[in-house]
Design a protein around this motif. Sequence first.
Motif, PDB file in Angstrom:
ATOM      1  N   LEU A  79       0.823  -1.215   0.000  1.00 29.51           N
ATOM      2  CA  LEU A  79       0.000   0.000   0.000  1.00 29.51           C
ATOM      3  C   LEU A  79       0.860   1.269   0.000  1.00 29.51           C
ATOM      4  O   LEU A  79       0.575   2.224  -0.718  1.00 29.51           O
ATOM      5  CB  LEU A  79      -0.934  -0.003   1.206  1.00 29.51           C
ATOM      6  CG  LEU A  79      -2.115  -0.980   1.141  1.00 29.51           C
ATOM      7  CD1 LEU A  79      -2.836  -1.035   2.490  1.00 29.51           C
ATOM      8  CD2 LEU A  79      -3.097  -0.590   0.046  1.00 29.51           C
ATOM      9  N   VAL A  80       1.916   1.275   0.831  1.00 29.84           N
ATOM     10  CA  VAL A  80       2.789   2.461   0.895  1.00 29.84           C
ATOM     11  C   VAL A  80       3.479   2.679  -0.442  1.00 29.84           C
ATOM     12  O   VAL A  80       3.478   3.796  -0.992  1.00 29.84           O
ATOM     13  CB  VAL A  80       3.824   2.316   2.030  1.00 29.84           C
ATOM     14  CG1 VAL A  80       4.885   3.407   1.921  1.00 29.84           C
ATOM     15  CG2 VAL A  80       3.138   2.401   3.387  1.00 29.84           C
ATOM     16  N   VAL A  81       4.072   1.634  -1.006  1.00 33.42           N
ATOM     17  CA  VAL A  81       4.757   1.766  -2.300  1.00 33.42           C
ATOM     18  C   VAL A  81       3.753   2.120  -3.401  1.00 33.42           C
ATOM     19  O   VAL A  81       4.016   2.974  -4.253  1.00 33.42           O
ATOM     20  CB  VAL A  81       5.513   0.472  -2.640  1.00 33.42           C
ATOM     21  CG1 VAL A  81       6.046   0.521  -4.068  1.00 33.42           C
ATOM     22  CG2 VAL A  81       6.660   0.265  -1.665  1.00 33.42           C
ATOM     23  N   GLY A  82       2.581   1.466  -3.378  1.00 29.40           N
ATOM     24  CA  GLY A  82       1.561   1.790  -4.374  1.00 29.40           C
ATOM     25  C   GLY A  82       1.112   3.237  -4.277  1.00 29.40           C
ATOM     26  O   GLY A  82       0.906   3.904  -5.300  1.00 29.40           O
ATOM     27  N   GLY A  83       0.967   3.723  -3.061  1.00 31.20           N
ATOM     28  CA  GLY A  83       0.592   5.125  -2.885  1.00 31.20           C
ATOM     29  C   GLY A  83       1.652   6.084  -3.401  1.00 31.20           C
ATOM     30  O   GLY A  83       1.337   7.106  -4.020  1.00 31.20           O
ATOM     31  N   ILE A  84       2.909   5.757  -3.162  1.00 29.07           N
ATOM     32  CA  ILE A  84       3.998   6.604  -3.658  1.00 29.07           C
ATOM     33  C   ILE A  84       4.014   6.596  -5.181  1.00 29.07           C
ATOM     34  O   ILE A  84       4.187   7.643  -5.824  1.00 29.07           O
ATOM     35  CB  ILE A  84       5.347   6.124  -3.096  1.00 29.07           C
ATOM     36  CG1 ILE A  84       5.387   6.332  -1.574  1.00 29.07           C
ATOM     37  CG2 ILE A  84       6.499   6.872  -3.751  1.00 29.07           C
ATOM     38  CD1 ILE A  84       6.570   5.669  -0.903  1.00 29.07           C
ATOM     39  N   VAL A  85       3.829   5.428  -5.781  1.00 30.30           N
ATOM     40  CA  VAL A  85       3.810   5.326  -7.250  1.00 30.30           C
ATOM     41  C   VAL A  85       2.655   6.169  -7.819  1.00 30.30           C
ATOM     42  O   VAL A  85       2.846   6.938  -8.772  1.00 30.30           O
ATOM     43  CB  VAL A  85       3.657   3.867  -7.688  1.00 30.30           C
ATOM     44  CG1 VAL A  85       3.358   3.759  -9.178  1.00 30.30           C
ATOM     45  CG2 VAL A  85       4.935   3.083  -7.370  1.00 30.30           C
ATOM     46  N   ALA A  86       1.464   6.034  -7.235  1.00 36.11           N
ATOM     47  CA  ALA A  86       0.321   6.786  -7.720  1.00 36.11           C
ATOM     48  C   ALA A  86       0.547   8.297  -7.601  1.00 36.11           C
ATOM     49  O   ALA A  86       0.243   9.067  -8.533  1.00 36.11           O
ATOM     50  CB  ALA A  86      -0.945   6.393  -6.941  1.00 36.11           C
ATOM     51  N   SER A  87       1.104   8.731  -6.473  1.00 41.56           N
ATOM     52  CA  SER A  87       1.388  10.166  -6.283  1.00 41.56           C
ATOM     53  C   SER A  87       2.421  10.654  -7.275  1.00 41.56           C
ATOM     54  O   SER A  87       2.304  11.752  -7.832  1.00 41.56           O
ATOM     55  CB  SER A  87       1.888  10.406  -4.856  1.00 41.56           C
ATOM     56  OG  SER A  87       0.909  10.073  -3.910  1.00 41.56           O
TER      57      SER A  87
END
Length: 293
Positions: free
Chosen positions: A279-287
């Motif tokens: 979730l953290v990595v996915g959130g960073i990628v999306a941002s």
Amino acid sequence: MLARRAAFVLFGTVVLAWGCNWPVTKILVATIPPLWITALRCWIAFAALVAILGATGRLNLPPRGDAPVILGVALLHMVGFSTLTAAGLAYLPAGKAIVLGYTTPLWVALAAPVILGERLARGSAIGVATGLAGLAVLLNPFAFDWTARDTIIGCALVLAASLCWAANILVGRAHRWIAPPLQLLPWQTALAGTVLTLAALLREGPPHVAWTGETIGLLAFSGLVGTGLAYWAMSMVTRSLPALATALGVTATPIVGIAIATAMLGEPLDGTLAVSAALVVGGIVASTVAASR
């Protein structure tokens, strides 16, 4: 500039080096105080950077106008982030500390609209929310024993470290650079090394370390490869690859770090840690993708 294939190979080396640095530091804090680890790492990196830039004819005194960013990187990232993460690793497993440490881009995304006037795009807001959900998963009472003093101290230290790194990024964005970032690095490591050495002497006194071959090797890796050479390599990569590719590639670092911590330290890779990291990595990628648009 490097050929694209060579740049990707070098980038992979940097991500591997940074990922290894977390479990390496976790091992070192068992025998060396955090302030001394960070101070010694800075001086080793300083020597490596001086050698590299001197050999390529790019070792120059920093312009006076770059003083704010020299202070920002040295004090916020090299002193603040590095020391606080090393201290936090004395209390937390390396895998969980990595996830906490790499929440930095989420804090940047939240602070940049307020401090720098940048617009928070819808995609970035979704990315931040996803990353914060990952943080909530990691910190839930079933994953952490919040009645334990070590848990509270360790989480507070690493989260404070991520905020220091976020502040450093904001300083770098706001600054009007005169010299290239790589040419400022030796002076940033020298300043950080000086501050850390004085702080370590005042707090810890002279280091009393059992200098085994393993300790020397790990410290040399952390200073030479994980800090000095990695910064040099990253500067080469950012000149050779698109900014989005570089930003997204860095998100592989926590995944690599967790995998190496599991292999080197025998830390269990439980479902909570895996979901939180995703979730953290996915959130960073999306941002990152939303910001690039």
